[in-house]
Write an enzyme that holds these catalytic residues in place. Structure first.
Site, PDB file in Angstrom:
ATOM      1  N   GLU A  94      28.597 -12.601   5.435  1.00  0.00           N
ATOM      2  CA  GLU A  94      30.083 -12.107   5.656  1.00  0.00           C
ATOM      3  C   GLU A  94      30.021 -10.682   5.990  1.00  0.00           C
ATOM      4  O   GLU A  94      30.801 -10.111   6.837  1.00  0.00           O
ATOM      5  CB  GLU A  94      30.616 -12.145   4.262  1.00  0.00           C
ATOM      6  CG  GLU A  94      31.176 -13.715   4.030  1.00  0.00           C
ATOM      7  CD  GLU A  94      30.123 -14.542   3.322  1.00  0.00           C
ATOM      8  OE1 GLU A  94      28.839 -14.105   2.993  1.00  0.00           O
ATOM      9  OE2 GLU A  94      30.155 -15.859   3.030  1.00  0.00           O
ATOM     10  N   HIS A 150      34.683 -19.483  -7.120  1.00  0.00           N
ATOM     11  CA  HIS A 150      35.576 -20.064  -5.915  1.00  0.00           C
ATOM     12  C   HIS A 150      36.730 -20.207  -6.284  1.00  0.00           C
ATOM     13  O   HIS A 150      37.589 -21.133  -5.672  1.00  0.00           O
ATOM     14  CB  HIS A 150      34.852 -21.173  -5.504  1.00  0.00           C
ATOM     15  CG  HIS A 150      33.205 -20.979  -4.667  1.00  0.00           C
ATOM     16  ND1 HIS A 150      32.171 -20.793  -5.610  1.00  0.00           N
ATOM     17  CD2 HIS A 150      32.797 -20.912  -3.470  1.00  0.00           C
ATOM     18  CE1 HIS A 150      31.379 -20.578  -4.910  1.00  0.00           C
ATOM     19  NE2 HIS A 150      31.601 -20.723  -3.580  1.00  0.00           N
TER      20      HIS A 150
END
Lengths: 317, 332
Positions: free
Chosen positions: B61, B130
């Protein structure tokens, strides 16, 4: 220091509890840890213990009462001499004078909802007796604008914090006191004669609004105009060309000129100004409740309206 | 003409339309090409636009976010796909120190016309890493815009506006809403960033709901209608810029407000909006402004516990009922 006894929260989603039984009576000595009352929630019945040593005082909830979580139901005081009689502390046991006001000013919530707000309102935690009255910011602002003394509302037993609906209720209670004045009609009559378009009732409404604004330093002033046929019209800021959205009226004007009647103050209208015409001049009559509008304010208001009728130029200044 | 499409289709259409309109628009992130993301939002795009403009990256990322910031400074308009909002922590430097500040620190010489698409929302049984709703982190940083679409309609219109904006814009979609349908015009439209919508009018309490909490507020308003209480529902649509005028106007009318958002309640979006209402509409308030955010705990994996952490329509209605009836939610 006195210790408050409040309805505890015994379950995650519990919002009130029913007092099943008092295990101590008003005035009984209690020790910290003593069971004081028994409460039933939707799940279970439990004993609630005293959190301090002292004497049970000012018990305000009766057996069978459904009290919201946090509601004040008694005090524990240190000295036996400080014990207050049951029902004198928080206003739980005795209905306050205007408890129906919330229901009256709102759409009917339906039969099954009827009980909850009334119980919740009368069981509101009671603040200390002196000092600043608890009120919502909007209620405080409107009280100032309408010349309502919040301390007097408290003295009337209206539960704190005071909300806008309580002010409306205060207005709706109407007036048992009356102030009247006779005003020299010359200049006002001349004004009406000179102008073909001037509407007397509208002019009186604008004078009343102007007087209210000057007396109470209000920013927005709506006036209700009650007709003898029962009609009711609310005019926003009549002294400023009717600009703005009509809000709760500060007072109701009844223009009785041209009739033989000199007073009509409907209980539903609250603070009411009647204007009648007699040989002597214009008769002003203000029907008001001193608990809501203190006498000094009522006098100042009537004086100001009278001055404007006597000398309409004042309205322009 | 309108038709009902899913939020996922709305996002896909917005990206495809913007990539057709402007060849500098490109897509970058993990699994954005053939896989089309775990939520299948981007299916079909690589076939139309090719791998030059739909760029699959390794699981890195900070790397692809940095590439996108550089590309934005030098003429591209990248749409970055951050698979889970929880990965925001990994790209904070690229986003907050670089993208947010470059225009300012270059004296206006450089723009960063970048869109970061990511998601929020619990109750998907995805556990604490998440399931977070971290948009408040973005809202706190000057130089970033923040959009929170509440249905397919907003998702498409706000994303197109974000692509056309010359500043970095972060969009959080609710990952539980990808399959929810809503009416979306067939013809092209773009929504303004900074314009809230009043979805339902009412006179007694304003319910302000972001993202999927808008639906929670709408359901609460229906419950309240049954109690004879009129609730107004406001969707801010974007939190930065925030349409204060619409929010304050509504609260001045109703005198009461409940702010509902799925981020953690402490120091969060609900706190900011509630504070602005309290500051700027103070004399119109007849009740304390109520915040309802997600519980301040890591999102539990246990479904029973997880469901308790998110505001519900019943909870919003209960608070609304209390403040409308003048019952203090917190003891005075």
């Amino acid at each position: 220091m006195p210790h408050e006894v409040r309805m505890p929260q015994l379950g995650m989603v519990q919002d009130s509890g029913v007092i099943v039984a008092w295990l101590k009576r008003n005035g009984d000595p209690v020790r910290a840890g003593d069971p004081v009352f028994e409460v039933e929630t939707d799940k279970a019945t439990m004993e609630v213990e005293a959190a301090a040593d002292g004497y049970l005082s000012g018990v305000t909830a009766a057996e069978g009462d459904d009290v919201p979580v946090g509601g004040l139901i008694a005090m524990i005081v240190e000295d036996e001499g400080d014990v207050e009689a049951a029902g004198t502390g928080a206003s739980v046991a005795e209905p306050v004078p205007a408890p129906g006001a919330h229901a009256a000013s709102r759409p009917d919530p339906g039969p099954e909802r009827q009980e909850t707000p009334a119980l919740a309102e009368r069981a509101m935690p009671e603040p200390v007796a002196a000092g600043r009255v608890l009120a919502s910011p909007k209620a405080r602002r409107l009280a100032t604008e309408r010349g309502i003394d919040l301390h007097l509302l408290r003295a009337q037993g209206i539960a704190e914090p005071i909300h806008v609906a309580d002010l409306d209720a205060a207005i709706a209670v109407g007036g048992n006191s009356a102030l009247s004045a006779v005003v020299d009609p010359t200049d006002f009559d001349e004004l009406l004669d000179r102008s073909r378009t001037a509407d007397r009732t509208r002019l009186l409404a604008s004078f009343a609004a102007g007087a209210w604004r000057a007396t109470f330093d209000a920013s927005s002033v709506s006036v209700a105009i009650r007709g003898l046929d029962g009609s009711l019209e609310i005019v926003a800021n009549p002294d400023r060309g009717g600009v703005g959205d009509p809000e709760s009226p500060v007072l109701t004007l009844v223009d009785l000129c041209g009739t033989r009647i000199h007073r009509y103050a409907s209980a539903r209208d609250g603070l009411t100004l009647c204007v009648a015409r007699s040989a002597a001049g214009y008769d002003l009559l203000l029907a008001f409740a001193e608990a809501r509008l203190p006498l000094s304010n009522a006098v100042a208001l009537v004086e100001n309206i009278a001055a404007r009728i006597e000398n309409p130029l004042l309205q322009l200044l | 003409m309108t038709r009902e499409i899913t939020l996922s289709q709305a996002v896909n259409e917005a990206i495809a339309e913007e990539m057709r309109r402007d060849e500098t628009v490109l897509l970058i992130g993990e699994d954005v090409a053939e896989a089309g993301t775990p939520f299948k939002v981007l299916s079909g795009l690589v076939e139309e636009f090719g791998t030059e403009r739909v760029i699959d990256t390794p699981i890195a990322e900070p790397g692809f976010m940095g590439i996108a910031v550089g590309a934005a400074m030098t003429g591209s308009r990248p749409i970055v796909d951050l698979m889970f909002g929880d990965f925001l922590y990994l790209v904070m430097d690229q986003l907050c120190n670089q993208a947010a500040k470059t225009h300012y620190m270059s004296g206006g010489k450089l723009n960063v016309p970048l869109v970061l698409r990511t998601n929020l929302g619990a109750t998907r049984r995805s556990a604490a890493q998440h399931s977070q709703s971290l948009h408040a982190l973005v809202a706190h940083i000057p130089g970033l815009k923040l959009a929170m679409p509440s249905s397919a309609y907003e998702a498409k219109g706000l994303l197109k506006a974000a692509v056309r904006d010359d500043n970095p814009v972060v969009i959080f979609e609710d990952k539980l809403m990808y399959q929810d349908k809503a009416p979306v015009p067939e013809e092209e439209y773009v929504l303004a960033l900074g314009e809230a919508a009043i979805l339902r009018e009412g006179s007694e309490v304003t319910l302000i709901g972001t993202s999927s909490m808008r639906q929670v507020c709408e359901r609460a308003a229906e419950i309240l209608e049954g109690d004879g209480i009129g609730a107004e529902v406001v969707d801010p649509r974007t939190l930065v810029p925030l349409d204060e005028r619409t929010i304050l106007g509504s609260v001045r009318k109703t005198s009461r407000a409940i702010v509902v958002d799925e981020g953690h309640q402490n120091f969060g979006v609900t706190a900011e909006i509630a504070a602005r209402i309290s500051e700027k509409a103070f004399y119109h308030l007849d009740a304390p402004v109520i915040r309802m955010g997600a519980m301040d705990v890591p999102v539990p994996f246990s479904p029973a516990l997880e469901d308790l952490t998110v505001p519900t329509a019943e909870g919003v209605a209960a608070n609304a009922r209390a403040i409308v009836r003048g019952v203090p939610v917190h003891a005075p």
